[in-house]
Design an enzyme around this catalytic site. Structure first.
Site, short mmCIF file in Angstrom:
data_model
loop_
_atom_site.label_atom_id
_atom_site.label_comp_id
_atom_site.label_asym_id
_atom_site.label_seq_id
_atom_site.Cartn_x
_atom_site.Cartn_y
_atom_site.Cartn_z
N LYS A 115 0.84 -1.21 0.00
CA LYS A 115 0.00 0.00 0.00
C LYS A 115 0.86 1.25 0.00
O LYS A 115 0.47 2.27 -0.58
CB LYS A 115 -0.95 0.01 1.21
CG LYS A 115 -1.97 -1.11 1.17
CD LYS A 115 -3.39 -0.65 0.97
CE LYS A 115 -4.19 -1.79 0.38
NZ LYS A 115 -5.58 -1.80 0.57
N LYS A 197 -3.71 -10.41 -7.02
CA LYS A 197 -5.02 -10.77 -6.48
C LYS A 197 -6.11 -9.82 -7.01
O LYS A 197 -5.82 -8.65 -7.30
CB LYS A 197 -5.01 -10.82 -4.94
CG LYS A 197 -5.14 -9.49 -4.26
CD LYS A 197 -5.59 -9.63 -2.79
CE LYS A 197 -5.80 -8.23 -2.24
NZ LYS A 197 -6.63 -8.12 -1.09
N LYS A 200 -10.53 -4.70 -4.97
CA LYS A 200 -11.56 -3.71 -5.28
C LYS A 200 -10.95 -2.35 -5.61
O LYS A 200 -11.61 -1.51 -6.18
CB LYS A 200 -12.59 -3.62 -4.16
CG LYS A 200 -12.11 -3.29 -2.77
CD LYS A 200 -13.34 -3.16 -1.85
CE LYS A 200 -13.24 -3.94 -0.56
NZ LYS A 200 -12.28 -3.40 0.39
P1 ATP Z 1 -8.37 -3.15 -1.20
O1 ATP Z 1 -8.26 -3.38 -2.66
O2 ATP Z 1 -9.00 -1.87 -0.82
O3 ATP Z 1 -7.10 -3.45 -0.45
P2 ATP Z 1 -9.52 -5.74 -0.92
O4 ATP Z 1 -10.29 -6.02 -2.16
O5 ATP Z 1 -8.22 -6.40 -0.74
O6 ATP Z 1 -9.41 -4.19 -0.70
P3 ATP Z 1 -10.42 -5.98 1.82
O7 ATP Z 1 -11.48 -5.09 2.34
O8 ATP Z 1 -9.04 -5.64 2.21
O9 ATP Z 1 -10.51 -6.10 0.25
O10 ATP Z 1 -10.72 -7.48 2.21
C1 ATP Z 1 -11.95 -7.97 2.64
C2 ATP Z 1 -11.89 -9.48 2.72
O11 ATP Z 1 -11.85 -10.04 1.41
C3 ATP Z 1 -10.66 -10.02 3.44
O12 ATP Z 1 -11.03 -11.16 4.20
C4 ATP Z 1 -9.75 -10.43 2.33
O13 ATP Z 1 -8.85 -11.45 2.72
C5 ATP Z 1 -10.74 -10.93 1.31
N1 ATP Z 1 -10.21 -10.80 -0.05
C6 ATP Z 1 -9.87 -9.65 -0.68
N2 ATP Z 1 -9.44 -9.91 -1.94
C7 ATP Z 1 -9.53 -11.26 -2.09
C8 ATP Z 1 -9.25 -12.15 -3.18
N3 ATP Z 1 -8.80 -11.69 -4.35
N4 ATP Z 1 -9.46 -13.46 -3.00
C9 ATP Z 1 -9.93 -13.94 -1.83
N5 ATP Z 1 -10.21 -13.17 -0.78
C10 ATP Z 1 -10.03 -11.84 -0.89
#
Ligand code: ATP
Ligand code: LTN
Length: 334
Positions: A115, A197, A200
């Site tokens: 980040k 990965k 969002k």
């Molecule tokens: P950002 O992009 O803002 O970092 P993010 O998409 O990684 O956000 P988070 O809010 O950080 O989402 O994560 C919410 C939940 O979703 C956490 O339990 C995280 O482990 C899970 N998660 C996020 N991305 C994935 C993915 N690609 N596959 C599986 N689990 C995920």
């Protein structure tokens, strides 16, 4: 334990539109586990501001996220669904635990490194101590289990380390939480770059399926998914794009790798992409219609928000008071 049930805690940031990764990696497992545990599902809006947010957008997204938790099948009468910022104990415990966390430990966090590389103009102290706030979320509720995606493994480890360190000094104050990772969806990769990965906050919308994408958009994104030139449907490291499609299909249909490989034996990538796309459309359809229905009922949602913040505050303050006493803060005069 609350009554005769073990405690589950998890949360998501209100940083963008949820993706299929969030759903298959976390939310879907939350629903699966919700009967077995006493559950707390938090919209972690305080974590969200470690990256700059537009206030009106943040407010809107936080409410949309809370609605989505309910739409996904979490009953808000049985599960405590609430906003982190409505329970001040989160920030209070985070301060205390900051004093039990080492700079060196936080320096090793890969999410912080990622980040800060992404937001080089805003490497704030909150981004650095993010895992301490997360540890506070979990430990406040004496959670036994924390369902998350694999990317959160390191944060769960530091939570356990902080709790063990604190317990080592003051006695058994915190329950040591266990992470829970689902089998198929624990790490869904970007459709445009299977080495990354699905996230969002990705700038390329074609890499992610958003939970509110319409069926045509979903199918189009799968048709464009990056694969390889091998031409064979196998589940292996050398074919990360295909493996990701198989993982998504498994998570949506409940089939095993062997069953999926048998189903697509001798078939082409195009057929696999269509089948995966359709399984995702089927998976998201009920969720999308529930979101529409629930969002219209303002009074219902407001009632949930108020009651659940009180319930979460009750349990969180119980732990906070215990911690404050243990570390020697003066007693409150009643
Ligand atoms: P950002 O992009 O803002 O970092 P993010 O998409 O990684 O956000 P988070 O809010 O950080 O989402 O994560 C919410 C939940 O979703 C956490 O339990 C995280 O482990 C899970 N998660 C996020 N991305 C994935 C993915 N690609 N596959 C599986 N689990 C995920
Ligand atoms: N860091 C988590 C979100 C989060 C969380 C938590 C998850 C904040 N507090 C407590 C589980 C338990 C993430 O998904 N990025």
């Amino acid at each position: 334990m609350i009554g005769d049930k073990k405690v589950l805690f998890s949360g998501m940031q209100a940083t963008g539109n949820l993706t299929l990764g969030n759903y298959l990696g976390a939310l879907k497992n939350w629903v699966k586990l919700s009967d077995e545990y006493e559950c707390f599902y938090c919209v972690v809006d305080e974590h969200s501001i470690t990256v700059r947010q537009n206030p009106a957008e943040l407010r809107k997204r936080a409410r949309a996220l809370l609605t989505l938790y309910i739409a996904a099948g979490l009953d808000p009468e049985k599960n405590c669904i609430y906003y982190q910022s409505h329970v001040s104990a989160h920030a209070e415990l985070a301060w205390i635990l900051n004093c039990f966390t080492y700079m060196g430990e936080l320096n090793r966090m890969t999410q912080f490194k990622d980040k800060s590389a992404k937001h080089a103009d805003n490497i704030n102290a909150g981004l650095f101590t993010y895992p301490v706030l997360m540890a506070s979320d979990i430990l406040l509720f004496q959670a036994d289990v924390v369902p998350v995606g694999i990317d959160q493994k390191q944060h769960l480890e530091i939570t356990r380390d902080i709790a063990q360190r604190f317990n080592g000094i003051y006695g058994d104050v915190f329950t040591i939480p266990e992470p829970y990772f689902g089998k198929a969806g624990a790490k869904i990769m970007s459709l445009q770059d299977p080495a990354k990965k699905m996230s969002k906050s990705d700038e390329n919308p074609n890499g992610s399926i958003y939970l509110m994408d319409d069926p045509d958009t979903i199918i189009r994104k799968f048709k464009r998914a990056v694969t390889d030139s091998e031409g064979q449907i196998l589940y292996r490291d050398e074919q990360p794009g295909i493996r990701n499609l198989i993982d998504i299909y498994r998570a949506c249909t409940g089939k095993s790798v062997e069953e999926v490989l048998a189903e697509f034996d001798g078939k082409g990538y195009g057929e696999l992409k269509m089948a995966v796309g359709e399984s995702v459309v089927d998976q998201l359809r009920p969720l999308q219609s529930e979101v529409e229905r629930i969002s219209k009922d303002k009074a219902y949602l407001d009632g949930i928000i108020k009651n659940n913040a009180e319930k979460a505050g009750y349990y969180a303050n119980k732990t906070l008071r215990k911690v404050q006493k243990k570390i020697g803060f003066p007693e409150r005069i009643r």
